[in-house]
Design a protein around this motif. Sequence first.
Motif, PDB file in Angstrom:
ATOM      1  N   VAL A 197       0.823  -1.192   0.000  1.00  0.00           N
ATOM      2  CA  VAL A 197       0.000   0.000   0.000  1.00  0.00           C
ATOM      3  C   VAL A 197       0.862   1.249   0.000  1.00  0.00           C
ATOM      4  O   VAL A 197       0.410   2.312  -0.403  1.00  0.00           O
ATOM      5  N   ASP A 198       2.121   1.103   0.410  1.00  0.00           N
ATOM      6  CA  ASP A 198       3.005   2.273   0.448  1.00  0.00           C
ATOM      7  C   ASP A 198       3.108   2.926  -0.926  1.00  0.00           C
ATOM      8  O   ASP A 198       3.037   4.148  -1.044  1.00  0.00           O
ATOM      9  N   ALA A 199       3.251   2.112  -1.959  1.00  0.00           N
ATOM     10  CA  ALA A 199       3.347   2.664  -3.313  1.00  0.00           C
ATOM     11  C   ALA A 199       2.102   3.499  -3.614  1.00  0.00           C
ATOM     12  O   ALA A 199       2.192   4.620  -4.122  1.00  0.00           O
TER      13      ALA A 199
ATOM     14  N   ARG B 278       5.505  11.887 -10.642  1.00  0.00           N
ATOM     15  CA  ARG B 278       6.424  12.358  -9.594  1.00  0.00           C
ATOM     16  C   ARG B 278       6.683  11.294  -8.539  1.00  0.00           C
ATOM     17  O   ARG B 278       7.778  11.210  -8.005  1.00  0.00           O
ATOM     18  N   ALA B 279       5.632  10.498  -8.234  1.00  0.00           N
ATOM     19  CA  ALA B 279       5.813   9.475  -7.197  1.00  0.00           C
ATOM     20  C   ALA B 279       6.676   8.325  -7.707  1.00  0.00           C
ATOM     21  O   ALA B 279       7.301   7.616  -6.934  1.00  0.00           O
ATOM     22  N   MET B 280       6.731   8.167  -9.020  1.00  0.00           N
ATOM     23  CA  MET B 280       7.416   7.011  -9.597  1.00  0.00           C
ATOM     24  C   MET B 280       8.884   6.922  -9.202  1.00  0.00           C
ATOM     25  O   MET B 280       9.373   5.851  -8.829  1.00  0.00           O
ATOM     26  N   GLY B 281       9.599   8.060  -9.263  1.00  0.00           N
ATOM     27  CA  GLY B 281      11.012   8.056  -8.901  1.00  0.00           C
ATOM     28  C   GLY B 281      11.213   7.600  -7.467  1.00  0.00           C
ATOM     29  O   GLY B 281      12.079   6.771  -7.168  1.00  0.00           O
TER      30      GLY B 281
ATOM     31  N   ALA C 217      12.890   3.657  -3.416  1.00  0.00           N
ATOM     32  CA  ALA C 217      12.541   2.969  -2.177  1.00  0.00           C
ATOM     33  C   ALA C 217      12.560   1.459  -2.381  1.00  0.00           C
ATOM     34  O   ALA C 217      13.048   0.712  -1.538  1.00  0.00           O
ATOM     35  N   ASN C 218      12.042   1.003  -3.529  1.00  0.00           N
ATOM     36  CA  ASN C 218      11.964  -0.440  -3.736  1.00  0.00           C
ATOM     37  C   ASN C 218      13.299  -1.053  -4.124  1.00  0.00           C
ATOM     38  O   ASN C 218      13.561  -2.209  -3.800  1.00  0.00           O
TER      39      ASN C 218
ATOM     40  N   VAL D 132       5.361  -3.039  -7.306  1.00  0.00           N
ATOM     41  CA  VAL D 132       5.631  -1.942  -8.237  1.00  0.00           C
ATOM     42  C   VAL D 132       4.728  -2.082  -9.462  1.00  0.00           C
ATOM     43  O   VAL D 132       4.104  -1.128  -9.913  1.00  0.00           O
ATOM     44  N   PHE D 133       4.618  -3.326  -9.948  1.00  0.00           N
ATOM     45  CA  PHE D 133       3.799  -3.569 -11.131  1.00  0.00           C
ATOM     46  C   PHE D 133       2.337  -3.190 -10.871  1.00  0.00           C
ATOM     47  O   PHE D 133       1.740  -2.428 -11.647  1.00  0.00           O
TER      48      PHE D 133
END
Lengths: 315, 224
Positions: B127-129, B157-160, B165-166, B199-200
């Motif tokens: 859920v963090d993503a 913007r959140a993608m980077g 993080a992952n 991530v996917f």
Amino acid sequence: MKLLKIVPEKTNIRFMQWRKVSFTAAILMAIASFVLFFTVGLNFGIDFKGGTLIELKTTDGPANLSQIRSDLNGLGLGEVQVQEFGEPDEVLIRIENQGDDEASQQDVLSKVQGVLAENVEFRRTEIVGPRVSGELAWVGSLAVASSLIMILFYIWFRFEWQFALGAIVTTFNDILLTVALFCILQLDFTLSSIAAVLTIIGYSLNDTVVVYDRIRENLRRYKKMTLVDLLDRSINETLSRTTMTSLTTLLALFSLAIFGGEVIRSFVLAMIFGVVIGTFSSIFLAAPFLILTNLRTNVFDKEEDEAEKGKKTSA
Amino acid sequence: MISAPVIREPITGGSGQISGSFTVEGANDLAVLLRAGALPARLDVIEERSVGPGLGKDSIDAGRLASLIGALAVVIFMVLAYGVFGVIANVALIANVTMIFGVLTTIQATLTLPGIAGIVLTIGMAVDANVLIYERIREEVRAGRSPIGAIDAGFSRAMGTILDANVTTLIVALILFFIGTGPVKGFAVTLMIGIFTTVFSAVTISRFLISLWIKRKRVTKLPI
């Protein structure tokens, strides 16, 4: 429907003004952890000490622990620990390492089965010989050390050395505190505990990286802002996310702690502790640490200039 | 023949691993026989672990119950905090967990207790993503962007951040996998699979559902 907002939309908490307090607290706790580690010490499980672990269930009502203890002490196997494990009819027995001979280690189990044969169900047995236990301890320390080094390089590559150093110092502090928790509660330190420590490393870094990411973005956007203001701003902007993620992870972990059974309890306990300190350390340690490293607010300008130059020459 | 167990890996470094379904007594008998057997080399049993059927079932049951309750708590919390967006995050989460079990079944991984813990941890972190994306969208809305603009900016913007993080977590999982043995390895496998599926599902499933919903409802103000 009114959405639940745990952190208000706009916060403006001056986290950096507490940095003297938080640094002092962190240093004191780190020293205390070292002292604990070298005085009280970890309660190493059989994975690292060698020995035998037997879990059994009595089939005729609650177990008579003192009877079992005296039966086992009669075998002359050295130190024997007998304790209740979760339920009154479940017993955990630990028998110490039987010298350097692998074979006598194996005989322990048949000897125990000889005296406790009646009304007993053997549910789990683990025998770790002296040679393997040394190997496992080495491998565990290697895992922790090498992951720290790899991450140091990754963050250095993605950010700047100040960030890499900050992330590693913060993570190292989290590991120290977790080890201190194991010392204080005398939880069994086993291979699973190493897994817990590594997960805490992962989680704590995850949090730190998210905060650092925002700091990097703001360093590029607000060129004139002082570093202290910029760090405060970045933490406040990511505060809602930090809280939400810690809460969801804790929800999952608490459910494991309450319903997951005795076997993984110490593992989960360590992780709950790690998530909490990982969250705090990314705010109160990782970010203010950047001030100590004399991070200049134009640290990311150079690469942009170069990128611009690259564009011009290619155009 | 006494038993047909599996020798997991070739015996190269002077030590090997045998695993299979024995009773607790059977495993010990085998260890005794190995030592006494007429093999060309002297065999020492240096490590032996066995779990009886009663405990195995109890702890798997406990693990399953704990995972279900944990997942349910997270699902409810997400709806309370993000409304429609929370529901979408939950759909992505369910797809995510299904994928993890799919991969685990395909590679015939043994599900150990630390393995279950790995899945539960993934649920918490998966859920963090989504949280990262949604919080970013909230910020963009506050900055005055249109719904579609805010969603686009939020995701990109959140993608980077999500990647950085992952990747750090992946580094830890990889090291656990290569260095660890037994339960630690099981934990590393589930953690690694969890990172990829997380991530996917966050970037494809959530994004697809959100854009579908936006088109359908023609929203002018994001309920976030």
